[in-house]
Design an enzyme around this catalytic site. Structure first.
Site, mmCIF file in Angstrom:
data_model
loop_
_atom_site.group_PDB
_atom_site.id
_atom_site.type_symbol
_atom_site.label_atom_id
_atom_site.label_comp_id
_atom_site.label_asym_id
_atom_site.label_seq_id
_atom_site.Cartn_x
_atom_site.Cartn_y
_atom_site.Cartn_z
ATOM 1 N N HIS A 209 0.694 -1.115 -0.093
ATOM 2 C CA HIS A 209 -0.119 0.169 -0.058
ATOM 3 C C HIS A 209 0.751 1.245 0.022
ATOM 4 C CE1 HIS A 209 -2.891 2.761 2.364
ATOM 5 N NE2 HIS A 209 -3.239 2.800 1.086
ATOM 6 N N ARG A 210 0.810 2.211 -1.103
ATOM 7 C CA ARG A 210 1.612 2.935 -1.124
ATOM 8 C C ARG A 210 3.267 2.773 -1.286
ATOM 9 N NH1 ARG A 210 -1.747 7.246 2.566
ATOM 10 N NH2 ARG A 210 -3.711 6.486 2.127
#
Length: 269
Positions: free
Chosen positions: A28-29
């Site tokens: 995530h990111r």
């Protein structure tokens, strides 16, 4: 896409393993627990941790450049309380987007999408979340056209349904997933209905849904989606017990801030 023979051969071989055969782990990111979110460092850390894919967020700058950042302003990450759309690429490149996370990342700059693509290993996926509107699509098309990545290595996601409707025909070989949260409506107090998102995804010929982990996800839930011809990604899961339930239910991919930790503690590998 412009590919050299040396780059093309391993991509073709790797692409044979790209279809989802088990639950994949997506950073995530990037690996944002361990590095500044949406930075090149976070993406490289995700690959180091064995992630199957890495997710990032995209906006468009004042002068039409792709900007890898989650928030609509640069206040939290860059210390300047100004909208991304009101800043030029030159202005944005002056921001330190690493020191907020840890002094060791001081001097980190907003990466170009091209640099992230170049750092993506063969066989790995990049999940692109479009945070703004359809105005970003022409510039994104230019970057994807010259990308070294095979189309099956790219995934596009967004909460913006209009973006998804326009993006899928533009990138037909790229998988598209409609994002949906799971919060009560402030006026009605009701939780969202899955049927609404299923209908939208099917109408736009999308590949699946990308749902917040709060949805009541079990085997029947996932089967219901797959019976409709839709795949399922869940976000953002850092709790191994939730991840285990999602793996057991048969979700296609799980997005997490901690790829290595989740793989070890939920997938046991």
């Amino acid at each position: 896409m412009t590919l050299t023979l040396n780059r093309l051969l391993p991509l073709l071989a790797a692409s044979l393993a790209l279809p989802l055969s088990a639950t994949e782990i997506v950073g995530h990111r990037g690996a944002s627990h361990d590095a500044p979110e949406n930075s090149l460092s976070a993406m490289k850390e995700a690959w180091k941790q064995g992630a199957d894919g890495a997710e990032l967020d995209l906006w468009l700058s004042k002068d039409g450049r792709l900007v890898v950042m989650h928030d609509g302003t640069t206040k939290r990450i860059g210390g300047v309380d100004k909208k991304i759309v009101d800043q030029t690429w030159e202005e944005l490149q002056k921001l330190d987007v690493g020191s907020w996370k840890d002094p060791k990342f001081t001097g980190e700059r907003i990466p170009t999408l091209e640099s992230i693509f170049d750092a993506t290993p063969a066989g790995k996926k990049m999940v692109l979340e479009i945070k703004c509107g359809p105005e970003i699509l022409p510039e994104l098309a230019k970057v994807i056209k010259t990308s070294p990545l095979y189309p099956k290595q790219l995934v596009i996601i967004s909460f913006n349904y209009e973006v998804m409707k326009q993006s899928k025909p533009l990138f037909p070989e790229v998988e598209h997933y409609l994002l949906a949260g799971y919060k009560k409506d402030k006026e009605t107090g009701k939780l969202p209905e899955l049927s609404e998102f299923v209908e939208k995804a099917k109408a736009a010929k999308l590949d699946g849904l990308d749902l917040n982990h709060g949805w009541p996800i079990d085997a029947a839930f996932v089967k219901g989606l797959k019976d409709q011809g839709l795949k399922l990604i869940t976000w953002t899961v850092d709790d191994p017990e939730i991840a285990k339930r999602h793996v057991k239910a048969g979700v296609d991919a799980i997005t997490t801030d901690r790829p290595a930790y989740l793989r070890e503690n939920a997938l046991g590998k």
